[in-house]
Design an enzyme around this catalytic site. Sequence first.
Site, PDB file in Angstrom:
ATOM      1  N   SER A  82       0.826  -1.203   0.000  1.00  0.00           N
ATOM      2  CA  SER A  82       0.000   0.000   0.000  1.00  0.00           C
ATOM      3  C   SER A  82       0.869   1.266   0.000  1.00  0.00           C
ATOM      4  O   SER A  82       1.712   1.444  -0.875  1.00  0.00           O
ATOM      5  CB  SER A  82      -0.932  -0.044   1.214  1.00  0.00           C
ATOM      6  OG  SER A  82      -1.930   0.955   1.133  1.00  0.00           O
ATOM      7  N   HIS A 105      -2.503  -1.658  -4.441  1.00  0.00           N
ATOM      8  CA  HIS A 105      -3.959  -1.760  -4.545  1.00  0.00           C
ATOM      9  C   HIS A 105      -4.577  -0.365  -4.623  1.00  0.00           C
ATOM     10  O   HIS A 105      -3.897   0.653  -4.518  1.00  0.00           O
ATOM     11  CB  HIS A 105      -4.544  -2.550  -3.363  1.00  0.00           C
ATOM     12  CG  HIS A 105      -4.398  -1.861  -2.034  1.00  0.00           C
ATOM     13  ND1 HIS A 105      -5.020  -2.307  -0.882  1.00  0.00           N
ATOM     14  CD2 HIS A 105      -3.697  -0.759  -1.650  1.00  0.00           C
ATOM     15  CE1 HIS A 105      -4.711  -1.511   0.123  1.00  0.00           C
ATOM     16  NE2 HIS A 105      -3.916  -0.568  -0.314  1.00  0.00           N
TER      17      HIS A 105
END
Length: 246
Positions: A82, A105
């Site tokens: 992330s 993501h």
Amino acid sequence: MKIEIKGPIISDGEQWIYDWFEIPATSPSSVAKQMKKASNNEQLEIHINSGGGSVFSGSEIYTMLKDYKGDVIVKIVGVAASAASVIAMSGKKIMMSPTGQIMIHNASTSGRGDHNEHQHTATLLKTIDESIANSYRLRTGMSQEELLGLMEQETWLSPQKALNYKFIDEIMFDNEKILNSMSAIQLKNDGTLPQEVIDKVRNELKKMPNVINGMSLEPVPEVKNNEKEQEDKIKLLKAKIKLRIL
């Protein structure tokens, strides 16, 4: 000089809480404080093991490291997920443990309100996704569409995949290039080979006399069709083995 990026990526205002509980966490101010100790733009070695957190704090840390006048070497020693994966892209050179992982993501958040508020939030998140993809794009050279597609799927990258997609420059401790093997070549999202693999095949075949696209240009007598076909297959097989794309 070594700087550790560990635990969640948090805002400056939350750092004291984590410090009080003695929980590892990383904020922009904590990184800036360590960077101030560097003398004469000495090389920074950033060790990352973080599951991510605040996208904006991650962006600030990424920007600070990219703006640093000296060399920045990133080592992903555990996971760079992330927001931490964005920070990892700041390195002039990026290395990854053979047991490490990178995860990219879409940005996410929680919210409340009517449909207008939720629609506004959805639009904002898409904009953030595009900004996040910029850091990957500058590092890998991949298209925005490809990267957003990987983010949409919440993609986990092994060291081999990360190397293939050019998220990293090398796998740590793999001096003999054992891990940088045939398995490192991956198909793109649409099932096609990366353009660089296709270009490598073409370049290698050009080095072979009288061979274009794996087929011989020499006249082939009818009686020797099978023999010449077999010869062409062997040449193409050798090229594939050399390029490690089998």
